[in-house]
Design an enzyme around this catalytic site. Sequence first.
Site, PDB file in Angstrom:
ATOM      1  N   GLU A  52       7.541 -17.739   1.108  1.00  0.00           N
ATOM      2  CA  GLU A  52       8.657 -17.310   1.957  1.00  0.00           C
ATOM      3  C   GLU A  52       8.705 -15.784   2.055  1.00  0.00           C
ATOM      4  O   GLU A  52       8.852 -15.222   3.146  1.00  0.00           O
ATOM      5  CB  GLU A  52       9.973 -17.831   1.385  1.00  0.00           C
ATOM      6  CG  GLU A  52      11.214 -17.328   2.129  1.00  0.00           C
ATOM      7  CD  GLU A  52      12.426 -17.206   1.231  1.00  0.00           C
ATOM      8  OE1 GLU A  52      13.104 -16.164   1.282  1.00  0.00           O
ATOM      9  OE2 GLU A  52      12.704 -18.148   0.472  1.00  0.00           O
ATOM     10  N   HIS A  53       8.563 -15.105   0.923  1.00  0.00           N
ATOM     11  CA  HIS A  53       8.550 -13.639   0.935  1.00  0.00           C
ATOM     12  C   HIS A  53       7.352 -13.102   1.717  1.00  0.00           C
ATOM     13  O   HIS A  53       7.483 -12.166   2.508  1.00  0.00           O
ATOM     14  CB  HIS A  53       8.492 -13.116  -0.499  1.00  0.00           C
ATOM     15  CG  HIS A  53       9.815 -13.049  -1.186  1.00  0.00           C
ATOM     16  ND1 HIS A  53      10.304 -11.885  -1.742  1.00  0.00           N
ATOM     17  CD2 HIS A  53      10.764 -13.983  -1.410  1.00  0.00           C
ATOM     18  CE1 HIS A  53      11.491 -12.124  -2.281  1.00  0.00           C
ATOM     19  NE2 HIS A  53      11.788 -13.395  -2.102  1.00  0.00           N
TER      20      HIS A  53
END
Length: 427
Positions: A52-53
């Site tokens: 996600e990051h």
Amino acid sequence: MILNAQISTLPNGLRVATSAMPGLQSAAMGVWVGVGGRHECRTMTGISHFIEHMLFKGTTQRSAREITRAIEGRGGYFNAFTQEESTCYYARMAGRHLWDILDVMADMYLRPRFAADDVAREKDVILEEVLMINDQPEQLVQEILNTMLWRNHELGRPLTGTPETLQKIGRDHLLAFKNKKYVPENTIFVFAGPVEHGACAAGARDLTRRLRRKPEPAYRLVTRAVEQERLQLRAREIEQTHLALGFRVCGRFDKRRYALRLLNVVLGENMSSRLFQSVREKHGLAYAVHSAAQLFAETGVLAVSAGVDTERADRALALIVRELNHLKKQAIPARELAEAREYAIGSLLLSLESPSGHMHWLGESILNYGRIIPPEEVIAALNTVSAEDLRRLAGEFLCADRASLAILTGAKSALSARRVEALLGSL
């Protein structure tokens, strides 16, 4: 209400859902993927959150800065979150910029760069996030509770990972996990606002035409073989005592979920709730006390959380147990049930006042249930719940053999494991 919702499945299996809201100036878009913490192996705990990051750190076509400018530079807002069973990347912007944002978010999904130096740098950022959680007892006690509710199971592991697992995750792991788990069949492009379904489906089809069908990732179910720990009492240098009392409950496909929704409102969701009125307003033992329910496919949790005066922590816990027992023994008065029902319905309606609310409703409905659930269906179900339904449900779920209790308390606390065990045993 969601009056103009549609869903299409592209040839490669990717789904496109829209909620047309004519007359609005803003639109929302989300990329939903049915992958989260429970799809991870033990040694790769936190990899879904890591990905996600990393999707914000650049693609083969855009730098991280160019991604930010493409959205925020057009007056938009974007963010993401990782849960146990899903991950979502979303944005809201002026409707006239929708196609630009679709292009950017599809690029992030399809062509993340995962540059080695970015991976190393972001690993340090996530490690700081883990340390931040460890320094916040109200969050840490929740993570401890999860490890107790589902011992040695994926649902009991921290979504952010641990320092040990994060150190092991490298670029090759990120690429392999994404290529295997991010598949068209578990991906949904969701649009809400002044949008037209055919145009959105065509735009998504053009951008994702090279994707091919793959098997959807599986996960391990929670069965009776998954152990549950009863009590953890830990001492830390903190001013308050923080406790999290969780009960294993039903999964999201169980019809009792509607009664559970109202039971949670009565118990501790708002300022009118029994816990708030008793523990905080009447006895002044806590600033924060509340309850929350979270449902997964086959299991779930109803959890009570509180930060209480350490010297009177045993009294606060006794009050909480008393309120739980009252729900099991006494039917909820008609007026209290009616107000809880109105609160639940009102919260649902308020959440659907914006394109973002519609986008989240569609994404969660389709990922969790495979269809767009009309809000009217939920409201109708809530209206059928009776006081006896709540009493029966409380009797089944709010009991000692389903309970796990995590406590973080000061080193000089007089709270004893024996006293706590006795209170739990009285449920």
